[in-house]
Design an enzyme around this catalytic site. Structure first.
Site, PDB file in Angstrom:
ATOM      1  CG  HIS A 185      -1.927   1.019   1.308  1.00 17.44           C
ATOM      2  ND1 HIS A 185      -1.655   2.323   1.696  1.00 17.44           N
ATOM      3  CD2 HIS A 185      -3.241   0.973   1.008  1.00 17.44           C
ATOM      4  CE1 HIS A 185      -2.781   3.027   1.624  1.00 17.44           C
ATOM      5  NE2 HIS A 185      -3.759   2.234   1.209  1.00 17.44           N
ATOM      6  CG  ASP A 306      -8.431   3.643  -0.266  1.00 14.01           C
ATOM      7  OD1 ASP A 306      -8.085   3.096   0.809  1.00 14.01           O
ATOM      8  OD2 ASP A 306      -7.758   4.517  -0.822  1.00 14.01           O
TER       9      ASP A 306
END
Ligand code: MN
Length: 343
Positions: A185, A306
């Site tokens: 990430h 997200d």
């Protein structure tokens, strides 16, 4: 009459690509925060956590701290069946050594408890103290074996260092041995890349430069030949890498020879196609998604919202509006996640 356009050639009808809801929707890059990490980060930042000190403060925090009924109500309202959860970037990777390992364990225990309470709605990815690689490797094993986690989330660099460095190999070895995916990430760019953190564009550009650089380092270092069964997931439709693979494949042989870099046994594109998956976090847009499906195949793309950094309702609606075949939609919405993360 002579100006009439020619009749369309009678070609076989293309597979029907229509907008539509998903049969089951798994979102694979969804964030939460623990009070312990928030407290340590807040103290470290002198009372004001920021994008650089982490975690991002402000309007996201109440949603990040919630692992219960409110989060599930939001998922229901948006049409998300399962959230695959991990601690918000940068996890514990910005903390001192003595805090990182215990706070990672505490976070994983907290998440495991939430998953136990809602096993059909939540699944977990482990947070690990990359700055202490032996402890991180132990936590990978514990999180998978004892807590039943389905993957490991690492937020790009740790103190400006990357996972291809030999000190990190025990972490990669543990992840490969546990047979779970590694999700890389973004976070604030490393010192060398700080010029990409342009005010107003740190997320939209700097994150891709940081994480894309990490991906290229993993490919170029040869570490993926040391860990050939490592499966790596990257968000944001691959941080720009899929769009550049042809250029990388074309230029690598010449440039590597000229620069004295090692001759890799696979092309950059082969490494990426063999060992990487991409998700739609922050990128539920039709044109780039179509391009990535064409480049990598619908088997390599997973839906992500997200949450809470993106509005998950909006992400779901955007995904539903993208023309896809029923087969592509099913793979991206849930089948690929079910197979890759064993959900
Ligand atoms: Mn994210």
């Amino acid at each position: 009459m002579t100006n009439a356009l020619p009749a369309p050639a009678s070609a076989p009808a293309p597979l029907e690509r229509v907008p539509g809801p998903a049969p089951r929707l798994i979102a694979v890059e969804e964030a939460f925060m623990t009070p312990g990490i928030l407290d340590a980060a807040t103290r470290r930042a002198g009372g004001r956590p920021s994008m650089r000190s982490g975690p991002i403060a402000g309007p996201f925090m109440p949603d990040l701290l919630d692992l219960g009924a409110t989060r599930i109500a939001g998922m229901d309202a948006a049409g998300v069946d399962v959230q695959l959860l991990a601690v918000a970037a940068p996890g514990v990777q910005h903390l001192d050594d003595d805090l990182a390992a215990p706070l990672a364990r505490e976070a994983n225990d907290l998440l495991a408890e939430a998953v136990r309470a809602h096993p059909d709605r939540f699944a977990g990815m482990a947070t690990v103290p990359v700055q202490t690689p032996a402890a991180a490797a132990d936590e990978v094993v514990r999180a998978v074996r004892e807590l039943g986690f389905r993957g490991v989330m690492i937020n790009s660099h740790t103190r400006d260092g990357y996972l291809d460095e030999e000190r990190c190999w025990p972490i990669l070895e543990a992840i490969e041995a546990m047979d779970v995916p590694l999700y890389i990430h973004p976070r604030d760019p490393a010192a060398d890349l700080s010029g990409s953190a342009i005010p107003g564009f740190t997320v939209g550009w700097g994150y891709a430069v940081e994480t894309g650089t990490h991906i290229v380092r993993l490919i170029q270092s040869g570490v993926l030949d040391r860990f050939p069964r490592l499966r790596i997931v990257v968000g944001h439709l691959g941080e720009g890498i899929p769009f550049l693979l042809d250029r990388m494949d074309g230029r690598y042989p010449f440039e590597a020879t000229a620069a004295g870099a090692p001759a890799l046994p696979r092309t950059p594109g082969e490494y990426f196609r063999d060992q990487f998956w991409v998700t739609t976090s922050g990128m539920n847009f039709p044109a780039p998604l179509r391009a990535v499906i064409d480049i990598l195949g619908a088997d390599k793309v997973l839906f992500a919202a997200d949450h809470p950094f993106e509005d998950q309702r909006e992400a779901v609606d955007e995904f539903a509006a993208i023309p896809l075949t029923a087969d592509e939609r099913g793979r991206i919405a849930h089948e690929n996640a079910e197979r890759l993360f064993r959900l």
